[in-house]
Design an enzyme around this catalytic site. Sequence first.
Site, PDB file in Angstrom:
ATOM      1  N   ASP A 140       3.948   0.654  -0.331  1.00  0.00           N
ATOM      2  CA  ASP A 140       4.333  -0.720  -0.672  1.00  0.00           C
ATOM      3  C   ASP A 140       3.101  -1.513  -1.118  1.00  0.00           C
ATOM      4  OD1 ASP A 140       5.277  -3.320  -0.806  1.00  0.00           O
ATOM      5  OD2 ASP A 140       6.536  -3.124   0.969  1.00  0.00           O
ATOM      6  N   SER A 179      11.933  -7.789   3.016  1.00  0.00           N
ATOM      7  CA  SER A 179      10.829  -8.540   2.437  1.00  0.00           C
ATOM      8  C   SER A 179      10.679  -9.875   3.166  1.00  0.00           C
ATOM      9  CB  SER A 179      11.056  -8.711   0.944  1.00  0.00           C
ATOM     10  OG  SER A 179       9.880  -9.089   0.296  1.00  0.00           O
ATOM     11  N   HIS A 222       7.834  -1.151  -2.581  1.00  0.00           N
ATOM     12  CA  HIS A 222       8.505  -2.191  -1.793  1.00  0.00           C
ATOM     13  C   HIS A 222      10.014  -1.972  -1.742  1.00  0.00           C
ATOM     14  CE1 HIS A 222       8.696  -5.947   0.302  1.00  0.00           C
ATOM     15  NE2 HIS A 222       9.378  -6.559  -0.643  1.00  0.00           N
TER      16      HIS A 222
END
Length: 750
Positions: free
Chosen positions: A695, A620, A727
């Site tokens: 995602d 991320s 995600h």
Amino acid sequence: MINLTSAEDSVVKTHTDMKIKSFIGLVGLCALTGLFCPTESMAQKQFTLEDLNFGGTNFYNMRPEARYLTWWGGKPVRQDLNCCSLVDPVSGKEKLLFSLDELNRWAGLKEAGEVVRHLYGAEFPYADRPVVLVQNGHEDLYVNFREHRLEQRLERPAGLQARQWNSRSGATAFVADNQLYVTDAKGSKHQLTTDGSRNIVYGQSVHRDEFGIDGGLYWSPKGNRLAFYRMDQSGVADYPLVDIPELDWTPEKGESRAAKAAPIKYPMAGETSHKVTVGVYDLTSGKTVYLQAGDPTDRYFTNIAWSPDEKTVYMFELNRDQNDCRLVSYDAATGAKLKELYRETDAKYVEPCHPVRFLPWNDNEFVMQSQKDGYNHLYLFDKEGRLIRQLTSGKWVVLDVLGFNAKQKSIVYVSNECSPIQRNVWLVNVATGKRTLLDNGRGYHYPKLSEDGSVLIDSYSEPDVPRKYELITLKGKPQRHGYFTSANPWKAYDVPEFTCGTVKAADGKTDLYWRMVKPVGFDPSRKYPTVIYVYGGPHAHNVEASWNWGSRGWETYMAQKGYLLFILDNRGSEHRGKEFEQATFRHLGQEEMKDQMEGVKFLKSLPYVDQDRIGVHGWSFGGFMTISLMTNYPDVFKVAVAGGPVIDWKWYEVMYGERYMDTPQANPEGYAQTSLLQKAKDLKGKLQIIIGLNDPVVVPQHAYSFLKACIAAGTQPDFFVYPGEPHNMRGHQSVHLHERITQYFEDYLK
């Protein structure tokens, strides 16, 4: 906000040579003892990812044993698989309330598909009545465990999107098939909306879960009125995600074999965002009014709260630039604006994350949280918006307000006053400002306060304490009572050495905390391949004074394979005050990289770190940092694995992206400086990028665009995608993910 993924459970460690006395000097106020874990030199067992990864088949057996505890008014209750027991807050002794078999019999649940299967989630909604709330999958069941009978059963409608029940009025608000409903205590259902759709969203989280928002239904204290969000996202562009058919697809199912479009509403930085309004429904009159807050275009409404008398709604209102925040009160009966009570501005950004809370002994005063003096602290106001006094102050952060002790007229809260990497529970007297530490002053604590504020359930760990539970009574002088200590589930295994320390940030003055995990069987005369795990973004940290300094299981797995792991919390991460957090404003990744390279400098000073074999991994924001480090310092990092990486902030969502970067129109230099597209040509080592195909947080366009830039530049990253995954990789796929991450370092770094 960018979420941490399965590839990043957050934690930290330190250097073996660190002296205990120097660390005590670092943490300041509260004494720390027993910070170092002895290694089990004679242990023989080896870990697998099935043991260490949260999706693993043996993961929960390798976690410190937990006690599930809740409240029945001011009484602690243990929730277990087959029974619920009352816990004496002083002695810790348990008294059986009922068993699972008894509960199913009293509720009349005979069919196998209807029975309650465990009691871990049992709730006790009434402080003064012997009623337990349990679920059987499609119903809420209210069972009187003294009279041995089912009092009420409420069905959970199909297509349920949100739900909130109020124990005082017995009314339930819920959203199903996009429409908002309220069911009163008699079971009469009222439909409040007819225009709900994927464009018009009722009663659910808005502003993409920013500003502390995690829902959209807000009952007044007695449950006579309901405040709710209405989000119009018809003007927000669709983002084209795709659903891949399941592997067991057959023609007999009558469904298309082709992939299906699964678009989401995704407002990118600088583009049109959604519009939010707040409605109030009155159960008595059956009428709905909307708060007269003015044009909702480019504004954020958050932290909705009620006055104790249910006549007034309070709400923080923020401009799109997020640098002008106002607390406003509204008449709940008419929706009319009453008064602007408070205003806070900042040259960079203001971030309200907590609703106001009224004192239970004084309906005319409330507590508000703010970072206006540089650190998040508590302030006391009257209901007209006049500041009475600041209740807490210092170069530390209030992390949470648990509630109130009305008899002592005090607030119970959690802070990191003892140390930036600790979490401890305190009590502050509202009248005198005197603060009292309630726990042992060490470690990382997750306390729960009873509704009456008389007892705390304190669950905590320390670097060498896997998990411990204490009960803290607040009647008179606070007293701590031992309840349960978890055994070390790793006792029979070869365990690496976990350590923690500090280095100076690139500014030369700020202490940054790091964690180190040394290889199993560490030999200081050898040189080891080293992997830096990084997150580095806002609202997250990795290093904390919990068990093994918060180390993730994958770090232990890698240490077992002969790697040294290093994790550093750079400036821009959480819980260190406004200046620390805002250092990265308008140029995300730049100051963070400088700080991470100070960590690398420290690593290179250690004789057992192989300077030619340094890798980096993150997910991320950590994926963004991974590629940033790999391409900005190509001669330092040999191998990298970047998961769900942000590549260019102009493709990230409005609320988070614009808070830290402003808009692309207002900050073109910052967006150009932080974009990784221009860095594709600088890739030298081995880089693997991993994403979830579905995602909705860091949309796939980021990774695809970087691949396209690498193709144009002639550089060669590797790429892997998880179809159907968001995600974070869910379930056992997380084991597969970490196997893949591990193998990449095995192939190219070792």
